[in-house]
Design an enzyme around this catalytic site. Structure first.
Site, mmCIF file in Angstrom:
data_model
loop_
_atom_site.group_PDB
_atom_site.id
_atom_site.type_symbol
_atom_site.label_atom_id
_atom_site.label_comp_id
_atom_site.label_asym_id
_atom_site.label_seq_id
_atom_site.Cartn_x
_atom_site.Cartn_y
_atom_site.Cartn_z
ATOM 1 N N SER A 38 -9.706 16.839 -11.503
ATOM 2 C CA SER A 38 -10.571 18.015 -11.375
ATOM 3 C C SER A 38 -10.811 18.319 -9.895
ATOM 4 O O SER A 38 -10.968 19.479 -9.506
ATOM 5 C CB SER A 38 -11.898 17.774 -12.094
ATOM 6 O OG SER A 38 -12.513 16.609 -11.588
ATOM 7 N N SER A 39 -10.802 17.294 -9.046
ATOM 8 C CA SER A 39 -11.053 17.534 -7.621
ATOM 9 C C SER A 39 -9.879 18.261 -6.971
ATOM 10 O O SER A 39 -10.078 19.210 -6.203
ATOM 11 C CB SER A 39 -11.373 16.221 -6.897
ATOM 12 O OG SER A 39 -10.386 15.269 -7.150
ATOM 13 N N THR A 44 1.464 4.564 -6.296
ATOM 14 C CA THR A 44 2.653 4.525 -5.441
ATOM 15 C C THR A 44 2.559 5.561 -4.321
ATOM 16 O O THR A 44 3.248 5.438 -3.323
ATOM 17 C CB THR A 44 3.912 4.785 -6.277
ATOM 18 O OG1 THR A 44 3.632 5.869 -7.168
ATOM 19 C CG2 THR A 44 4.300 3.561 -7.097
ATOM 20 N N GLU A 70 -10.161 15.778 0.685
ATOM 21 C CA GLU A 70 -10.508 14.643 -0.188
ATOM 22 C C GLU A 70 -10.745 13.373 0.641
ATOM 23 O O GLU A 70 -11.701 12.639 0.427
ATOM 24 C CB GLU A 70 -9.351 14.443 -1.168
ATOM 25 C CG GLU A 70 -9.573 13.367 -2.169
ATOM 26 C CD GLU A 70 -9.816 13.900 -3.561
ATOM 27 O OE1 GLU A 70 -9.456 15.045 -3.864
ATOM 28 O OE2 GLU A 70 -10.391 13.144 -4.350
ATOM 29 N N GLY A 123 -14.076 13.459 -14.045
ATOM 30 C CA GLY A 123 -14.161 11.995 -14.206
ATOM 31 C C GLY A 123 -13.194 11.453 -15.233
ATOM 32 O O GLY A 123 -13.258 10.282 -15.599
ATOM 33 N N SER A 138 -21.320 26.723 -7.980
ATOM 34 C CA SER A 138 -20.470 26.255 -9.067
ATOM 35 C C SER A 138 -21.277 26.199 -10.354
ATOM 36 O O SER A 138 -22.490 25.992 -10.322
ATOM 37 C CB SER A 138 -19.939 24.882 -8.689
ATOM 38 O OG SER A 138 -19.828 24.104 -9.822
ATOM 39 N N ASP A 140 -2.040 14.249 -6.409
ATOM 40 C CA ASP A 140 -2.785 15.189 -7.260
ATOM 41 C C ASP A 140 -2.713 16.613 -6.712
ATOM 42 O O ASP A 140 -2.507 17.576 -7.449
ATOM 43 C CB ASP A 140 -4.254 14.759 -7.355
ATOM 44 C CG ASP A 140 -4.409 13.325 -7.818
ATOM 45 O OD1 ASP A 140 -3.439 12.773 -8.367
ATOM 46 O OD2 ASP A 140 -5.493 12.757 -7.629
ATOM 47 N N GLU A 174 2.054 5.166 -10.563
ATOM 48 C CA GLU A 174 0.613 5.078 -10.281
ATOM 49 C C GLU A 174 0.347 4.197 -9.068
ATOM 50 O O GLU A 174 0.875 3.081 -8.974
ATOM 51 C CB GLU A 174 -0.090 4.528 -11.519
ATOM 52 C CG GLU A 174 -1.340 5.252 -11.886
ATOM 53 C CD GLU A 174 -1.118 6.711 -12.285
ATOM 54 O OE1 GLU A 174 -1.277 7.590 -11.410
ATOM 55 O OE2 GLU A 174 -0.795 6.964 -13.451
HETATM 56 C C1 GLA Z 1 -5.808 9.112 -7.850
HETATM 57 C C2 GLA Z 1 -5.462 9.551 -6.441
HETATM 58 C C3 GLA Z 1 -3.955 9.717 -6.273
HETATM 59 C C4 GLA Z 1 -3.210 8.489 -6.761
HETATM 60 C C5 GLA Z 1 -3.700 8.069 -8.141
HETATM 61 C C6 GLA Z 1 -3.083 6.788 -8.602
HETATM 62 O O1 GLA Z 1 -5.507 10.113 -8.758
HETATM 63 O O2 GLA Z 1 -6.094 10.771 -6.144
HETATM 64 O O3 GLA Z 1 -3.657 10.005 -4.931
HETATM 65 O O4 GLA Z 1 -3.301 7.448 -5.828
HETATM 66 O O5 GLA Z 1 -5.103 7.927 -8.174
HETATM 67 O O6 GLA Z 1 -1.737 6.960 -8.833
#
Ligand code: GLA
Length: 397
Positions: free
Chosen positions: A142-143, A41, A175, A137, A73, A187, A39
């Site tokens: 979801s994004s 990272t 994003e 959220g 949407s 993500d 996380e």
């Molecule tokens: C969000 C961000 C990711 C990542 C995580 C934390 O999901 O979109 O890029 O930084 O937080 O690991």
């Protein structure tokens, strides 16, 4: 508006029909994700291990011949329409400001803008109708699912020939520069490259990835998601602040990114920086190591062997990176007390969801224990469901 009870592919098709009076040329979908470990990272050029989940976002898309792009949407009242040639006036969004279009529309429009940027625009317009079953959220991306579905559709309809990896990077540009959230690449990569029963081991510097089989069903294990309903957002506040602290730490240590430090460098880091910056750095350095250890444990012993690493990751996010909240800590503690093999918050933090690795036979017992712990603490009832590692973005029809 279209009935929210429809499956997302039906809802997206129905909305497209409502919008245009005809059927879409195709349906493209992309999933949300759960991060198993690793996380914060990603933007430190380190390692992550997410997997795509079966909850998907669907884009029903068709070309139009007037050079305009219209997005609708099921979660917005009104469609948004822009001339493709004007996207360059709409984006990029200045850091710290809100996009010039409603935020939800900045995701698909930002993808179109990122795809056209630097490429010869065909000038062909599109209609896009989006429906999703990925909770918003909840820290389940979801994004990235909207970005992945839109990018896959436009890549095909505009004959751009980009790879899944390149489309992940387009999603991240949307994003970062259209929505204005300073996130990493995790993500979008998970949403594009996911595969059944596997996690994606991604090196965020080299952007090399490998699938690591999870073997959840054979091991009689399940991943339980505990959505706390505490909403989070990454465009503001804590997320950006953690990024800044990491950049500060890397500068003090004279490295390009915290990825370049190992656990052996931490003693020197402790001497060179203030306590808060040091703890942010320690989280990233130890978390990178935990990702590598998790991959090794999965390969050698299987998913049963990773519980302690998940628990250590949560403690590091709670105490060193300070991105957990009371609801997430309660979820993790209650799940572990009820017999989960491991548990941790997942995603950016400051709310969202936790995951627990549990015996398949114990899903109900652990769920009941978490619900009871939330009630005792006076928290709103969490939403619990199991997820299976699933396929990434694809064309459905
Ligand atoms: C969000 C961000 C990711 C990542 C995580 C934390 O999901 O979109 O890029 O930084 O937080 O690991």
């Amino acid at each position: 508006m279209t009935q929210p009870t429809l499956a997302p592919h039906e809802a997206a098709s129905a909305l497209f029909n409502e919008l245009t009076g005809h059927a879409p040329m195709g349906l493209w979908s992309a999933p949300g994700r759960v991060n198993l470990i690793g996380e914060h990272t990603d933007y430190n050029e380190g390692f992550v291990l997410p997997f795509a989940i079966s909850h998907r976002t669907v884009a029903a898309v068709g070309l139009r011949d007037d050079g305009r792009i219209r997005v609708a949407s099921t979660f917005a009242e009104e469609p948004v329409e822009v001339h493709l040639a004007d996207l360059a006036q709409v984006f990029p969004t200045a850091p710290g400001s809100a996009p010039a279009v409603p935020e939800w529309a900045a995701y698909p429009l930002g993808v179109a803008w990122a795809l056209l940027d630097g490429r010869s625009a065909s000038g062909t317009g599109v209609d896009i109708a989006i429906a999703s079953e990925v909770p918003v959220g909840a820290g389940l991306s979801s994004s990235a699912a909207i970005e992945g579905a839109t990018a896959s559709a436009l890549n095909e309809l505009w004959n751009l020939g980009l790879s899944a990896k390149e489309l992940a990077s387009i999603g991240r540009t949307a994003e970062n520069e259209a929505v204005g959230a300073p996130t990493g690449i995790m993500d979008q990569t998970a949403s594009m490259l996911g595969a059944p029963d596997a996690a994606i081991f991604l090196d965020c510097r080299l952007l090399d990835s490998e699938l690591v089989p999870l073997g959840m069903a054979e091991a009689h294990l399940a991943i339980l998601v505990i959505d706390t309903h505490v909403k989070h957002a990454h465009a503001t506040g804590g997320y950006r602040d953690r990024r800044d602290a990491c950049e500060r730490g890397a500068a003090v240590m004279g490295v390009a990114a915290l990825r370049d430090l190992s656990v052996a460098d931490l003693a020197r880091a402790a001497e060179l920086m203030d306590d808060v910056t040091f703890r942010r750095v320690r989280h990233i350095v130890t978390e990178n190591q935990r990702v590598l250890d998790t991959v090794a444990a999965l390969r050698t012993h299987g998913a049963r062997a990773i519980g302690d690493l998940l628990v250590a990751s949560h403690a590091s996010m709670r105490d060193d990176f300070e991105i957990s909240v009371a609801e997430l800590d309660t979820a993790v503690e209650a799940a572990l007390a009820a017999g989960a093999l491991g548990a941790r918050m997942t995603g950016g933090g400051f709310g969202g969801a936790a995951i627990a690795l549990v015996e398949a036979a114990a899903v109900d017992a652990v769920s009941d224990a978490v619900v009871a712990a939330f009630a005792d603490a006076g928290f709103a009832e969490p939403h619990l469901f199991t997820v299976s590692p699933s396929a990434g973005a694809r064309r459905n029809k």
